[in-house]
Enzyme design. Structure first.
Site: not given
Length: 334
Positions: A145, A246
């Site tokens: 990240k 997702k």
């Protein structure tokens, strides 16, 4: 249709742009289709799906699950649709006597799917150490990240990883944090460091600028951009090389499977990820990944973020892969 609420504490709090998450709340949905029971899960996550209250209201309004899906009553409540569609698909797979991934379209038996580790924000040494742990655990890829620090600081973190592990596949996820000029500089620097995938470098609305970042030695992946625009618009804009699916945020494994098929038909790669879901939705995402031929390492190693779950882990992760459940339907009955 039976609706059972749950609350699953996280093993440690998760900081997001929308605040700190300490638990995952949602609903198990049980229904019976043609005499066969099926189970689905809704785990709403504000910023990605509808709110908990909106999800509950949508589920409580369903009398006939199959009819509700046919009537498209879940346009603004993807987590609720995920639960209902999964319960219906689970029942259908059980009735057919096959695992869910075969019902989704896989042509042959799939024992496991590759998964990536996810590394949060941290110092260069902490980032390198986290990737070292992932490599030692057998993960073929690590997603780091970025975007909370300056670009120079994030590049320093990736350099620290590369100095220690020159061969592991690295991905970088900016969650739409950068403006175009920063992203273009990032592409140049990250490509030189051998980063394979840059996920959502720009805000979701910037489809055309995502296209301009392609072709410079690093695959561009869309996540939030897919949710904002849909797969057809993303492909028409030639906005990326890879699609992040997702299922909870897209509204179900059936919708995610269609998006994956559309992307693969156009030459895009596909990565399946969860939104830190319970075991019912997490296993369904594993089935989805198993239905996609030659799928890249997926973001499915998220069960460890939960301190408890709604049932035993049906798709455990080991040596960088998630086991694909082989029984009828999604997972064994809870």
């Amino acid at each position: 249709m039976d609706i059972q609420p749950f609350s699953l504490p996280l093993s440690s709090p998760l900081s997001t742009a929308d605040g700190t998450i300490e638990s995952r709340r949602g609903f198990l949905v049980r229904t019976e289709i043609d005499g066969v029971a099926g189970v689905g899960e809704a785990a709403p996550l504000p910023g990605w799906t509808e709110s908990y209250d909106a999800c509950q209201a949508a589920l409580c309004g369903v009398e006939k699950p199959k009819q509700a899906l046919e009537d498209n009553v879940f346009d603004d409540t993807p987590a609720a649709r995920h639960a209902v569609s999964l319960a219906v698909a689970d029942a259908a797979a059980r009735r057919a006597g096959v695992p869910l991934y075969r019902r989704l379209g896989a042509g042959e038996r799939v024992e496991s799917v590759p998964v990536n580790a996810t590394v949060g924000d941290g110092s260069p040494s902490a980032t390198a150490e986290a990737v070292a742990d992932a490599a030692a655990a057998g993960f073929p890829a690590a997603k780091v990240k970025v975007g909370n620090r300056s670009l120079d600081a994030d590049i320093e973190r990736i350099e620290a990883v590369r100095q220690r592990y020159p061969d592991i596949e690295l991905r970088v996820d900016a969650n739409g944090a950068w403006e175009f000029e920063t992203a273009r500089e990032a592409v140049e620097s990250l490509s030189a460091l051998g980063v394979a995938v840059l996920e959502q470098p720009l805000p979701a609305e910037a489809l055309d600028n995502h296209r301009r970042l392609r072709g410079h030695g690093i695959d561009i992946a869309l996540d939030e951009g897919l949710l904002r625009h849909g797969v057809d618009a993303a492909i028409a804009a030639e906005a990326a090389d890879c699609l992040v699916c997702k299922p909870m945020a897209l509204g179900g494994v059936d919708i995610a499977r269609s998006a994956a098929e559309r992307a693969r038909a156009d030459g895009w790669d596909v990565i399946v990820t969860t939104t830190i879901d319970g075991v019912v939705a997490r296993a369904a995402a594993v089935h989805l990944a198993a239905s996609v031929p030659d799928v890249r390492p997926c973001g499915l190693a998220t069960g460890g973020r939960l301190a408890s779950d709604v049932g035993p882990d049906a798709a455990p992760v080991s040596d960088g892969t998630a086991a694909v459940p082989q029984g009828k339907g999604n997972i064994p009955p809870l």
